[in-house]
Write a protein that holds these residues in place. Structure first.
Motif, short mmCIF file in Angstrom:
data_model
loop_
_atom_site.label_atom_id
_atom_site.label_comp_id
_atom_site.label_asym_id
_atom_site.label_seq_id
_atom_site.Cartn_x
_atom_site.Cartn_y
_atom_site.Cartn_z
N ALA A 24 -3.81 -4.79 -8.77
CA ALA A 24 -4.61 -5.85 -9.09
C ALA A 24 -3.64 -7.11 -9.26
O ALA A 24 -4.08 -8.09 -9.07
N TYR A 25 -2.49 -6.83 -10.24
CA TYR A 25 -1.80 -8.24 -10.43
C TYR A 25 -1.07 -8.33 -9.11
O TYR A 25 -0.99 -9.93 -8.95
N TRP A 26 -0.54 -7.53 -8.27
CA TRP A 26 -0.27 -8.01 -6.82
C TRP A 26 -1.20 -8.88 -6.00
O TRP A 26 -0.92 -9.86 -5.64
N ALA A 27 -2.85 -8.67 -6.01
CA ALA A 27 -3.59 -9.19 -5.45
C ALA A 27 -3.78 -10.54 -6.11
O ALA A 27 -4.12 -11.51 -5.59
N SER A 28 -3.84 -10.58 -7.55
CA SER A 28 -4.43 -11.72 -8.02
C SER A 28 -3.02 -12.87 -8.38
O SER A 28 -3.22 -14.06 -8.53
N ASP A 29 -1.79 -12.26 -8.56
CA ASP A 29 -0.61 -13.14 -8.73
C ASP A 29 0.33 -13.23 -7.76
O ASP A 29 0.78 -14.19 -7.20
N ALA A 39 0.76 -1.13 -0.10
CA ALA A 39 0.09 0.18 -0.13
C ALA A 39 0.94 1.34 0.13
O ALA A 39 0.46 2.14 -0.70
N GLY A 40 1.94 1.39 0.74
CA GLY A 40 2.89 2.55 1.01
C GLY A 40 3.57 2.62 -0.44
O GLY A 40 3.72 3.71 -0.85
N LEU A 41 4.02 1.44 -1.30
CA LEU A 41 4.70 1.54 -2.48
C LEU A 41 3.66 2.11 -3.54
O LEU A 41 3.80 2.96 -4.25
N GLU A 42 2.44 1.54 -3.37
CA GLU A 42 1.32 2.10 -4.59
C GLU A 42 1.15 3.72 -4.39
O GLU A 42 1.14 4.54 -5.26
N LEU A 80 5.49 -2.13 -12.23
CA LEU A 80 5.57 -3.83 -12.06
C LEU A 80 6.92 -4.09 -11.85
O LEU A 80 7.38 -4.73 -10.85
N GLN A 81 7.81 -3.30 -12.35
CA GLN A 81 9.48 -3.38 -12.09
C GLN A 81 9.63 -2.94 -10.60
O GLN A 81 10.36 -3.72 -9.98
N LEU A 82 9.01 -2.04 -10.01
CA LEU A 82 9.26 -1.37 -8.84
C LEU A 82 8.55 -2.40 -7.74
O LEU A 82 9.39 -2.61 -6.90
N VAL A 83 7.47 -2.88 -8.15
CA VAL A 83 7.03 -4.14 -6.99
C VAL A 83 8.09 -5.20 -7.06
O VAL A 83 8.11 -5.67 -5.97
N CYS A 84 8.16 -5.66 -8.33
CA CYS A 84 9.23 -6.84 -8.13
C CYS A 84 10.44 -6.68 -7.74
O CYS A 84 10.98 -7.47 -6.94
N CYS A 85 11.01 -5.28 -7.95
CA CYS A 85 12.12 -5.23 -7.39
C CYS A 85 12.25 -5.01 -5.75
O CYS A 85 13.07 -5.46 -5.02
N ALA A 86 11.11 -4.51 -5.35
CA ALA A 86 10.76 -4.39 -3.92
C ALA A 86 10.89 -5.85 -3.06
O ALA A 86 11.37 -5.98 -1.94
#
Length: 538
Positions: free
Chosen positions: A89-94, A68-71, A206-212
């Motif tokens: 949504a990708y985070w939540a579903s996958d 949530a903070g990253l978003e 998506l790169q930022l989420v995956c990197c985190a």
């Protein structure tokens, strides 16, 4: 007798790929004296290969609150809102329910999409306009902040990407201040077809989420394997030896062991290393030479030359790199970057030596496919100029069992190419039948603490794995009508004998992943053997 007489005592030469600074202190196994280091490596391998109950869900490490903070941070930085929403949504579903090892770090499809390795490449260590660097808060670089827990790591990571602008050199604007989060670009599906169209469209957030997630998992793993925090002390020690102090250490190593060399061929040299050489003792004893091309240090992988002032007339040095490159076809030119090839002519002072020579240093591409074209180009340039050649190189030649014609250069193919020139020879004694392999000059294997786990080598296989770089890569080539070789050896220890230890390196004492190849040049007609005294080992 050659046309140059027989009074030349011989030139001491050394060729060394010093290798640019490795930003990840854990990337390669090292022969570390501490049992703690080896215990950590074993623990990490077990965690990755057979995590068992430790293979928890991604959201158990990188939590919903962190997401949530990253978003919010991505939206606040102005990243496309629709792409951010799709990523949420990708985070939540996958993503959030994947297992951290089997479903994320070790998932081949995730790797093929480059969602972790691409942002790591851009933000791991950012070169700043003032010559310093900014390190992402992660296990796999020189970052020195608090990494003792995921909770401590997270606010530092978020601040790095979204709060602290970095001053970088921009091609269009010159110096510019940027948020690291905004330095990422979309990953093109045309180049990485494993991506779906939807993933390409949201690939920046998506790169930022995956990197985190990637960085969080690494922090989690290291503290799980080493709960007493000893990994942090080791990281600091290795970082100092192989990264922070590498330039000074490399110059000191050359000064202590190779200051009496008449020619030193150097490869993969950074701008800071070149500057340190110019400020070192070598500036008074040697001409410190670098390519004139403006982009030579762009990748910090330039080839350099050190020519002893008592053996060469520094005032006569003339760069002829362009003449060498003009001999290459377009395909070969595309495999090279500015600075890979560096060639000069110089008049000599040594009695009995040729009055003028062509001297060159070269760093081959990873697979060695440019090596033979460059060799041939130098041979042609040598013939055109009517000058004998002395040439030190990292050929990126591999053991015979790893050779693949057209894909991976093998040492027999390289040696055959040298012999085919008719005028040149290489320094290694290959035995009466010519089939004795040259000495190994590299031994490094990737650990499990880096973003490309498909290249990781199990501890027990590091000496035998085909993924281990344990190859005869380094050579000195010379005009065989003028010179012959003597006292050839490889040094990766810096001990009194300048010997080679068949163990993974670099080490805390030796700062490169290539050994130093030393080879004495002597006139072809000088039949008397050259004594292998201490001076000759330098």
């Amino acid at each position: 007798m050659s046309a140059y007489g027989s009074t030349c005592a011989g030139w001491r030469t050394a060729s060394w790929n010093v290798a640019a600074i490795n930003n990840n202190p854990w990337e390669y196994y090292m022969d570390h004296p501490s049992p703690t280091y080896h215990a950590i490596m074993e623990g990490v391998q077990k965690f990755v290969a057979a995590p068992g109950a430790d293979d928890v869900a991604v959201s158990a490490v990188f939590t919903e609150a962190m997401m949530a903070g990253l978003e919010a941070a991505m939206l606040g930085a102005g990243i496309d809102a629709a792409a951010v929403e799709d990523t949420r949504a990708y985070w939540a579903s996958d993503l959030k329910d994947r297992k951290i090892m089997s479903g994320f770090l070790k998932d081949d499809a995730m790797g093929a999409k480059r969602l972790c390795s691409m942002p790591d490449r851009v933000t791991n260590t950012i070169g700043l306009a003032d010559g310093s660097v900014a390190c992402r808060p992660t296990v796999i670089n020189m970052y020195g902040g608090e990494l003792g827990s995921v909770e401590a790591w997270w606010p530092q990571w978020r601040a790095f990407f979204f709060e602290d602008k970095v001053a970088v050199v921009d091609k269009k604007a010159g110096k510019a201040e940027k948020l690291p989060a905004l330095m990422l670009s979309k990953i093109p599906r045309a180049k990485y077809p494993a991506l779906t169209e939807a993933e390409e469209a949201m690939s920046v957030p998506l790169q930022l989420v995956c990197c985190a997630v990637f960085d969080a998992v690494l922090v989690h793993m290291m503290n799980k394997v080493s709960p007493d925090g000893s990994w942090l002390a080791l990281k600091s020690e290795i970082t100092a030896a192989l990264s922070e102090d590498k330039v000074a250490k490399t110059v000191a190593f050359l000064e202590s062991g190779y200051a009496t060399s008449d020619v030193v061929f150097l490869q993969e040299c950074g701008k800071r290393f070149h500057g340190a050489l110019q400020a070192s003792k070598f500036s008074s004893t040697h001409a410190v030479l670098a390519p004139a091309a403006s982009g030579a240090f762009k990748r910090d992988q330039a080839s350099l030359l050190l020519l002893a002032k008592d053996a060469f007339d520094a005032a006569t040095v003339e760069e002829v790199t362009a003449a060498v490159e003009a001999q290459l076809d377009e395909k070969s030119k595309k495999m090279l970057a500015d600075g890979d090839v560096f060639a000069v002519t110089a008049s000599t002072k040594t009695p009995g030596a040729p009055p003028k020579v062509l001297v060159a240093s070269f760093h081959g591409d990873t697979n060695g496919l440019a090596t033979i074209p460059v060799l041939d180009a130098l041979a042609k340039t040598s013939a055109d100029l009517g000058l004998p050649l002395v040439f030190g190189l990292d050929a990126n030649a591999h053991t015979a069992d790893r050779a693949k014609p057209g894909k991976n250069l093998g040492w027999p193919e390289f040696v055959a190419a040298v012999e085919k020139t008719a005028s040149l020879a290489q320094c290694h004694d290959l035995g009466p039948d010519g089939k004795t392999p040259p000495p190994l000059s590299t031994f490094n294997a990737r650990t499990y603490i880096q973003p490309q786990l498909n290249k990781a080598v199990p501890l027990e296989d590091k000496a035998t794995s085909k993924l281990t770089d344990r190859n005869p890569k380094d050579y000195v080539v010379f005009d065989k009508a003028v010179f012959s070789a003597a006292d050839v050896g490889v040094d990766n220890t810096g001990d009194a004998a300048r010997s080679y230890s068949d163990a993974p390196f670099p080490t805390l004492a030796f700062p490169s992943d290539h050994g130093v190849l030393r080879a004495r040049r002597r006139p072809r007609d000088a039949d008397a053997p050259i004594a292998a005294d201490a001076a000759d080992l330098r």
